[in-house]
Design a protein around this motif. Structure first.
Motif, PDB file in Angstrom:
ATOM      1  N   ALA A 147       9.478 -21.521 -46.062  1.00  0.00           N
ATOM      2  CA  ALA A 147       9.872 -22.913 -45.835  1.00  0.00           C
ATOM      3  C   ALA A 147      10.921 -23.358 -46.846  1.00  0.00           C
ATOM      4  O   ALA A 147      11.891 -24.061 -46.497  1.00  0.00           O
ATOM      5  N   GLN A 148      10.745 -22.976 -48.092  1.00  0.00           N
ATOM      6  CA  GLN A 148      11.734 -23.317 -49.110  1.00  0.00           C
ATOM      7  C   GLN A 148      13.062 -22.626 -48.814  1.00  0.00           C
ATOM      8  O   GLN A 148      14.139 -23.243 -48.894  1.00  0.00           O
ATOM      9  N   ALA A 149      13.001 -21.350 -48.455  1.00  0.00           N
ATOM     10  CA  ALA A 149      14.216 -20.591 -48.179  1.00  0.00           C
ATOM     11  C   ALA A 149      14.973 -21.152 -46.981  1.00  0.00           C
ATOM     12  O   ALA A 149      16.208 -21.169 -46.970  1.00  0.00           O
ATOM     13  N   ARG A 150      14.233 -21.634 -45.982  1.00  0.00           N
ATOM     14  CA  ARG A 150      14.869 -22.195 -44.789  1.00  0.00           C
ATOM     15  C   ARG A 150      15.709 -23.414 -45.152  1.00  0.00           C
ATOM     16  O   ARG A 150      16.819 -23.599 -44.635  1.00  0.00           O
ATOM     17  N   ALA A 151      15.197 -24.254 -46.032  1.00  0.00           N
ATOM     18  CA  ALA A 151      15.949 -25.434 -46.464  1.00  0.00           C
ATOM     19  C   ALA A 151      17.075 -25.054 -47.417  1.00  0.00           C
ATOM     20  O   ALA A 151      18.158 -25.656 -47.405  1.00  0.00           O
ATOM     21  N   LEU A 152      16.839 -24.042 -48.261  1.00  0.00           N
ATOM     22  CA  LEU A 152      17.817 -23.641 -49.264  1.00  0.00           C
ATOM     23  C   LEU A 152      19.036 -22.926 -48.679  1.00  0.00           C
ATOM     24  O   LEU A 152      20.154 -23.095 -49.176  1.00  0.00           O
ATOM     25  N   ALA A 153      18.832 -22.100 -47.682  1.00  0.00           N
ATOM     26  CA  ALA A 153      19.896 -21.216 -47.200  1.00  0.00           C
ATOM     27  C   ALA A 153      21.208 -21.949 -46.929  1.00  0.00           C
ATOM     28  O   ALA A 153      22.265 -21.522 -47.417  1.00  0.00           O
ATOM     29  N   PRO A 154      21.205 -23.051 -46.191  1.00  0.00           N
ATOM     30  CA  PRO A 154      22.479 -23.742 -45.972  1.00  0.00           C
ATOM     31  C   PRO A 154      22.969 -24.504 -47.198  1.00  0.00           C
ATOM     32  O   PRO A 154      24.175 -24.714 -47.366  1.00  0.00           O
ATOM     33  N   MET A 155      22.042 -24.894 -48.086  1.00  0.00           N
ATOM     34  CA  MET A 155      22.399 -25.700 -49.242  1.00  0.00           C
ATOM     35  C   MET A 155      23.041 -24.876 -50.354  1.00  0.00           C
ATOM     36  O   MET A 155      23.586 -25.441 -51.313  1.00  0.00           O
ATOM     37  N   LEU A 156      22.994 -23.566 -50.261  1.00  0.00           N
ATOM     38  CA  LEU A 156      23.589 -22.720 -51.288  1.00  0.00           C
ATOM     39  C   LEU A 156      25.093 -22.556 -51.124  1.00  0.00           C
ATOM     40  O   LEU A 156      25.750 -21.971 -51.992  1.00  0.00           O
ATOM     41  N   ALA A 157      25.655 -23.074 -50.053  1.00  0.00           N
ATOM     42  CA  ALA A 157      27.107 -23.083 -49.906  1.00  0.00           C
ATOM     43  C   ALA A 157      27.707 -23.975 -50.987  1.00  0.00           C
ATOM     44  O   ALA A 157      27.080 -24.942 -51.429  1.00  0.00           O
ATOM     45  N   PRO A 158      28.928 -23.686 -51.452  1.00  0.00           N
ATOM     46  CA  PRO A 158      29.530 -24.505 -52.505  1.00  0.00           C
ATOM     47  C   PRO A 158      29.794 -25.948 -52.078  1.00  0.00           C
ATOM     48  O   PRO A 158      29.862 -26.841 -52.921  1.00  0.00           O
ATOM     49  N   ASP A 159      29.942 -26.176 -50.789  1.00  0.00           N
ATOM     50  CA  ASP A 159      30.103 -27.529 -50.250  1.00  0.00           C
ATOM     51  C   ASP A 159      28.964 -27.747 -49.252  1.00  0.00           C
ATOM     52  O   ASP A 159      29.153 -27.646 -48.042  1.00  0.00           O
ATOM     53  N   PRO A 160      27.766 -28.025 -49.749  1.00  0.00           N
ATOM     54  CA  PRO A 160      26.578 -28.020 -48.889  1.00  0.00           C
ATOM     55  C   PRO A 160      26.508 -29.215 -47.950  1.00  0.00           C
ATOM     56  O   PRO A 160      27.118 -30.267 -48.206  1.00  0.00           O
ATOM     57  N   ALA A 183      10.711 -28.322 -54.394  1.00  0.00           N
ATOM     58  CA  ALA A 183       9.756 -27.272 -54.768  1.00  0.00           C
ATOM     59  C   ALA A 183      10.474 -25.993 -55.190  1.00  0.00           C
ATOM     60  O   ALA A 183       9.966 -25.219 -56.003  1.00  0.00           O
ATOM     61  N   ALA A 184      11.663 -25.771 -54.634  1.00  0.00           N
ATOM     62  CA  ALA A 184      12.439 -24.575 -54.964  1.00  0.00           C
ATOM     63  C   ALA A 184      13.400 -24.808 -56.124  1.00  0.00           C
ATOM     64  O   ALA A 184      14.185 -23.915 -56.463  1.00  0.00           O
ATOM     65  N   ASP A 185      13.341 -25.998 -56.754  1.00  0.00           N
ATOM     66  CA  ASP A 185      14.218 -26.334 -57.884  1.00  0.00           C
ATOM     67  C   ASP A 185      15.694 -26.273 -57.519  1.00  0.00           C
ATOM     68  O   ASP A 185      16.535 -25.816 -58.300  1.00  0.00           O
ATOM     69  N   TYR A 186      16.021 -26.771 -56.331  1.00  0.00           N
ATOM     70  CA  TYR A 186      17.401 -26.676 -55.857  1.00  0.00           C
ATOM     71  C   TYR A 186      18.384 -27.380 -56.781  1.00  0.00           C
ATOM     72  O   TYR A 186      19.487 -26.856 -57.031  1.00  0.00           O
ATOM     73  N   ASP A 187      18.053 -28.554 -57.286  1.00  0.00           N
ATOM     74  CA  ASP A 187      19.000 -29.274 -58.134  1.00  0.00           C
ATOM     75  C   ASP A 187      19.397 -28.452 -59.358  1.00  0.00           C
ATOM     76  O   ASP A 187      20.572 -28.407 -59.746  1.00  0.00           O
ATOM     77  N   HIS A 188      18.424 -27.786 -59.976  1.00  0.00           N
ATOM     78  CA  HIS A 188      18.737 -26.932 -61.119  1.00  0.00           C
ATOM     79  C   HIS A 188      19.599 -25.745 -60.696  1.00  0.00           C
ATOM     80  O   HIS A 188      20.545 -25.368 -61.410  1.00  0.00           O
ATOM     81  N   ILE A 189      19.270 -25.159 -59.555  1.00  0.00           N
ATOM     82  CA  ILE A 189      20.041 -24.015 -59.061  1.00  0.00           C
ATOM     83  C   ILE A 189      21.491 -24.417 -58.794  1.00  0.00           C
ATOM     84  O   ILE A 189      22.434 -23.711 -59.186  1.00  0.00           O
ATOM     85  N   ALA A 190      21.689 -25.553 -58.128  1.00  0.00           N
ATOM     86  CA  ALA A 190      23.037 -25.996 -57.787  1.00  0.00           C
ATOM     87  C   ALA A 190      23.875 -26.234 -59.040  1.00  0.00           C
ATOM     88  O   ALA A 190      25.046 -25.818 -59.119  1.00  0.00           O
ATOM     89  N   ARG A 191      23.287 -26.893 -60.035  1.00  0.00           N
ATOM     90  CA  ARG A 191      24.018 -27.146 -61.274  1.00  0.00           C
ATOM     91  C   ARG A 191      24.322 -25.843 -62.016  1.00  0.00           C
ATOM     92  O   ARG A 191      25.415 -25.665 -62.571  1.00  0.00           O
ATOM     93  N   ALA A 192      23.357 -24.944 -62.028  1.00  0.00           N
ATOM     94  CA  ALA A 192      23.555 -23.673 -62.714  1.00  0.00           C
ATOM     95  C   ALA A 192      24.662 -22.852 -62.040  1.00  0.00           C
ATOM     96  O   ALA A 192      25.494 -22.250 -62.730  1.00  0.00           O
ATOM     97  N   LEU A 193      24.686 -22.832 -60.717  1.00  0.00           N
ATOM     98  CA  LEU A 193      25.715 -22.073 -60.011  1.00  0.00           C
ATOM     99  C   LEU A 193      27.098 -22.664 -60.242  1.00  0.00           C
ATOM    100  O   LEU A 193      28.084 -21.935 -60.410  1.00  0.00           O
ATOM    101  N   ASP A 194      27.195 -23.976 -60.269  1.00  0.00           N
ATOM    102  CA  ASP A 194      28.487 -24.617 -60.549  1.00  0.00           C
ATOM    103  C   ASP A 194      28.984 -24.231 -61.938  1.00  0.00           C
ATOM    104  O   ASP A 194      30.173 -23.923 -62.130  1.00  0.00           O
ATOM    105  N   ALA A 195      28.092 -24.229 -62.925  1.00  0.00           N
ATOM    106  CA  ALA A 195      28.467 -23.853 -64.282  1.00  0.00           C
ATOM    107  C   ALA A 195      28.851 -22.374 -64.364  1.00  0.00           C
ATOM    108  O   ALA A 195      29.818 -22.007 -65.029  1.00  0.00           O
ATOM    109  N   TYR A 196      28.077 -21.536 -63.687  1.00  0.00           N
ATOM    110  CA  TYR A 196      28.324 -20.091 -63.657  1.00  0.00           C
ATOM    111  C   TYR A 196      29.731 -19.813 -63.107  1.00  0.00           C
ATOM    112  O   TYR A 196      30.498 -19.016 -63.669  1.00  0.00           O
ATOM    113  N   GLU A 197      30.071 -20.483 -62.010  1.00  0.00           N
ATOM    114  CA  GLU A 197      31.358 -20.231 -61.361  1.00  0.00           C
ATOM    115  C   GLU A 197      32.514 -20.837 -62.145  1.00  0.00           C
ATOM    116  O   GLU A 197      33.625 -20.276 -62.158  1.00  0.00           O
TER     117      GLU A 197
END
Length: 200
Positions: A147-160, A183-197
């Protein structure tokens, strides 16, 4: 320079041929979506039955792509998981066929996958900060529920898309999407990926 993602499925010895086909189909479809935001064809290729490989022409997006592939696979079920080795470097892809690809990036990714320790399921051959970020991403993402992955998959695009757009596409409520992402900590993931890139 390019980035290479080389992976194989975890526990696939217990899968049916249909499971393998479902997994590859899910990854191939996601690879096409990744191509839309990663600067060109990913040339997703199936190899060795339960193995796969893809290439990115924007290397800084390698971790985002790896998480996107992991997410879409987990959507298929809680037992669907993949190991992923990431490498950056030079490489050639004759005819967009990764089975004919060659170069240091492909060699490093293949060797890293073969050498991966049992408790680790995602590595970056560059080591350093890139390697550390990848290990944290591995630990966080391996426990995603379908369920978490289903919501996350489209949101991992750089322009979600918006939460409302994801909810409409999935046929669920906006609140369900928001809860799954939290529940999947998406906000932290999104910020971390932006910083990484941004750091390249």
């Amino acid at each position: 320079m390019l980035a290479v993602l080389t992976g194989d499925f975890i526990g696939s010895g217990d899968w049916s041929p249909g499971d393998l086909d479902r997994a590859h189909h899910a990854l191939a479809a996601q690879a096409d979506r990744v191509a839309d935001w990663s600067g060109g064809s990913t040339a997703y290729t199936r190899n060795r039955g339960d193995g796969w490989q893809m290439v990115l022409h924007r290397p800084e997006m390698d971790l985002r792509a790896a998480l996107a592939m992991r997410a879409v696979l987990r959507v298929e079920g809680k037992t669907f998981a993949t190991r992923i080795a990431i490498a950056r470097g030079e490489g050639e892809v004759p005819g967009r066929d990764l089975n004919r690809a060659h170069g240091p990036a492909f060699t490093k990714a293949g060797h890293a996958l073969d050498a991966m320790e049992d408790e680790i399921t995602m590595v970056h051959t560059s080591g350093g900060i890139l390697g550390a970020a990848t290990l944290f991403a591995d630990a966080l993402s391996f426990g995603w529920t379908p369920a978490q992955a289903r919501a996350l998959a489209p949101m991992l695009a750089p322009d979600p898309p918006t939460h409302a757009e994801v909810a409409k596409a999935l046929g669920i409520s906006r609140s369900a999407v928001s809860q799954a992402l939290a529940a999947a900590d998406y906000d932290h993931i999104a910020r971390a990926l932006d910083a990484y890139e941004a750091d390249g």
